[in-house]
Scaffold this motif. Structure first.
Motif, PDB file in Angstrom:
ATOM      1  N   TYR A  97      85.541  31.706  -0.829  1.00  9.60           N
ATOM      2  CA  TYR A  97      84.696  31.051  -0.392  1.00  9.60           C
ATOM      3  C   TYR A  97      85.390  29.294  -0.836  1.00  9.60           C
ATOM      4  N   GLU A  98      85.776  28.905  -1.870  1.00  6.70           N
ATOM      5  CA  GLU A  98      86.651  28.174  -2.701  1.00  6.70           C
ATOM      6  C   GLU A  98      86.736  26.748  -1.415  1.00  6.70           C
ATOM      7  N   GLN A  99      87.343  27.096  -0.529  1.00  5.88           N
ATOM      8  CA  GLN A  99      88.322  25.807  -0.045  1.00  5.88           C
ATOM      9  C   GLN A  99      87.315  25.806   1.760  1.00  5.88           C
TER      10      GLN A  99
ATOM     11  N   PHE B 283      81.046  27.988   6.009  1.00  2.63           N
ATOM     12  CA  PHE B 283      80.466  28.540   5.746  1.00  2.63           C
ATOM     13  C   PHE B 283      78.959  29.690   6.314  1.00  2.63           C
ATOM     14  N   ALA B 284      78.204  29.779   7.170  1.00  2.00           N
ATOM     15  CA  ALA B 284      77.065  30.566   7.905  1.00  2.00           C
ATOM     16  C   ALA B 284      77.918  31.552   8.522  1.00  2.00           C
ATOM     17  N   GLU B 285      79.209  30.981   9.322  1.00  5.45           N
ATOM     18  CA  GLU B 285      80.248  32.160   9.856  1.00  5.45           C
ATOM     19  C   GLU B 285      80.745  33.371   9.045  1.00  5.45           C
ATOM     20  N   LYS B 286      81.403  32.060   8.262  1.00  2.46           N
ATOM     21  CA  LYS B 286      81.634  33.326   7.087  1.00  2.46           C
ATOM     22  C   LYS B 286      81.088  34.380   6.417  1.00  2.46           C
TER      23      LYS B 286
ATOM     24  N   VAL C  44      73.603  34.780   8.628  1.00  2.00           N
ATOM     25  CA  VAL C  44      73.376  33.230   7.764  1.00  2.00           C
ATOM     26  C   VAL C  44      73.031  32.370   9.070  1.00  2.00           C
ATOM     27  N   ARG C  45      72.158  30.954   8.669  1.00  2.00           N
ATOM     28  CA  ARG C  45      72.305  30.274   9.656  1.00  2.00           C
ATOM     29  C   ARG C  45      72.188  28.859   9.080  1.00  2.00           C
ATOM     30  N   TYR C  46      72.973  27.928   9.316  1.00  2.00           N
ATOM     31  CA  TYR C  46      72.758  26.348   8.974  1.00  2.00           C
ATOM     32  C   TYR C  46      71.639  25.586   9.573  1.00  2.00           C
TER      33      TYR C  46
ATOM     34  N   ALA D 173      68.707  32.634   6.598  1.00  2.00           N
ATOM     35  CA  ALA D 173      69.126  33.997   7.351  1.00  2.00           C
ATOM     36  C   ALA D 173      68.282  35.279   8.033  1.00  2.00           C
ATOM     37  N   PHE D 174      68.107  35.205   8.300  1.00  2.00           N
ATOM     38  CA  PHE D 174      67.813  36.509   9.106  1.00  2.00           C
ATOM     39  C   PHE D 174      67.731  38.148   8.401  1.00  2.00           C
ATOM     40  N   ILE D 175      67.230  38.400   7.983  1.00  2.00           N
ATOM     41  CA  ILE D 175      67.419  39.291   6.834  1.00  2.00           C
ATOM     42  C   ILE D 175      66.555  41.079   7.455  1.00  2.00           C
ATOM     43  N   PRO D 176      66.835  41.669   8.405  1.00  2.00           N
ATOM     44  CA  PRO D 176      66.207  42.941   8.758  1.00  2.00           C
ATOM     45  C   PRO D 176      65.800  43.883   7.979  1.00  2.00           C
TER      46      PRO D 176
END
Length: 372
Positions: free
Chosen positions: A80-82, A89-92, A108-110, A297-300
């Motif tokens: 995640y550093e780069q 980042f949200a997509e990753k 995860v949502r931005y 985030a959407f968490i089930p």
């Protein structure tokens, strides 16, 4: 008032891009928004908050622990550093947790707009907020996009999402009153991303008699145990019931969540014929949570359990009874309905008109005409 607060919270989360694909938004994707540059501290905050929320709420506690291990291992390797783009980042993170969970609801949502720290469900919505929610639901007609009577006296309903069953009850009644005299009905869910299970139950109620039918149950994680919420058809509805007539449901690979439940319910109860493509495969409901000022985030927190199959469609989707490409599903349903109408009628003039309509449709889909 608790229900109103919950509905308002759902609407607010949707506006903040925190909820999983549902209703029309699921098919259109999130609106374009400006990106943001992240530093190491911002990334760490999101990761720590995410793994904490997963362990606290995700429906399968053992899977939550595995997701934490996977994310921390990736962080230790410097994956995640780069990443300085908030969107990337949200997509990753979404890809990484889904790789472990295989849960299409989990993401995860931005949000370019700051996300309020205090959950909306913990306070009373103001009169202005209630009115805004009502206007938003009215503007999308409670998910109903098109209602019409097709040739051959076939009803057709296209709706993009299962919304508020209380506010939308009058609209649902109007739909079924309008189509009450048709000989068959087609529900087009090819662009429906899901939504409220109570609206699913309301619409299903019109397709059965007054005796309640158990449609589905949701098992919610609560601490170390589970809470079960059952969904049944209603004894009373405001409009005319649609019973004793054929029902067809059109699906695509974009049909998701609550739209899958509707299809799954009718298929298992032998009340509808599913036509089209295998659906998306998301059966774990949940809610939006705040991770940081610009991430959620959407968490089930739950899982669906059919009273008939004792399982659900998570990861597999709902398999259609008649499998055809999504763009051929409507014509296929029309042909099936018209051919049944020909078999039923003894009116030779009507039979001839129905056959002519069948021939016209068959030419569109490249089939040979039926014999007279």
């Amino acid at each position: 008032m608790d229900r109103l607060k919950a509905l308002f919270a759902l609407a607010l989360c949707a506006c903040l891009m925190l909820i999983a694909p549902c209703a029309a938004a699921a098919q259109q994707g999130p609106p374009e928004q400006p990106d943001m540059t992240l530093d190491a501290a911002a990334r760490k905050e999101v990761i720590e908050s995410l793994v904490a929320k997963l362990n606290e709420a995700y429906i399968f506690a053992d899977t939550a622990a595995k997701m934490e291990q996977a994310v921390r291992a990736r962080a230790a390797r410097g994956e995640y550093e780069q990443i300085t783009s908030a969107k990337q980042f949200a997509e990753k993170l979404t890809a990484d947790v889904q790789e472990v969970s295989r849960d299409k609801h989990l993401r995860v949502r931005y949000s370019a707009q700051p996300i309020p720290e205090r959950p909306a469900a913990r306070r009373e919505p103001t009169a202005e907020e209630r009115e805004q929610y009502r206007r938003n639901m009215s503007r999308i007609n409670y998910g109903f996009d098109k209602v019409e009577r097709l040739p051959g006296n076939i009803g057709y309903v296209e709706f993009r999402g299962f919304t508020d069953e209380e506010g939308g009850a009058e609209t649902v009644a109007a739909v079924f009153n309008f189509l009450a005299n048709t000989d068959a009905i087609i529900f087009d869910l090819r662009r429906n991303g899901g939504g409220n299970p109570k609206m699913v139950a309301l619409i299903c109620s019109y397709l059965f008699g007054p005796e309640p039918v158990h449609l589905n149950s949701l098992h919610w994680r609560e601490g170390k145990g589970e809470r079960v919420e059952e969904f049944w058809t209603l004894k009373e509805v405001a409009g005319k019931r649609y019973t004793g007539k054929d029902v067809y449901v059109l699906t695509s690979n974009r049909t998701f969540s609550g739209a899958e439940e509707f299809s799954y319910n009718l298929k298992n109860l032998k009340r509808g014929t599913i036509i089209g493509e295998t659906t998306g495969g998301g059966a774990n409901p949940g809610g939006g949570v705040r991770l940081s000022a610009h991430f959620g985030a959407f968490i089930p927190r739950g899982r669906a359990v059919s009273p008939i199959t004792k399982t659900n469609w998570e990861g597999t989707g709902v398999e259609p009874d008649v499998k055809v490409p999504a763009d051929q599903a409507l014509r296929t349903a029309q042909l099936l309905a018209l051919k049944k109408a020909v078999e039923r009628t003894t009116d030779e003039e009507l039979k001839g008109a129905l056959r002519r309509e069948i021939e016209s449709l068959q030419k569109e889909v490249g089939q040979s005409p039926v014999k007279k």
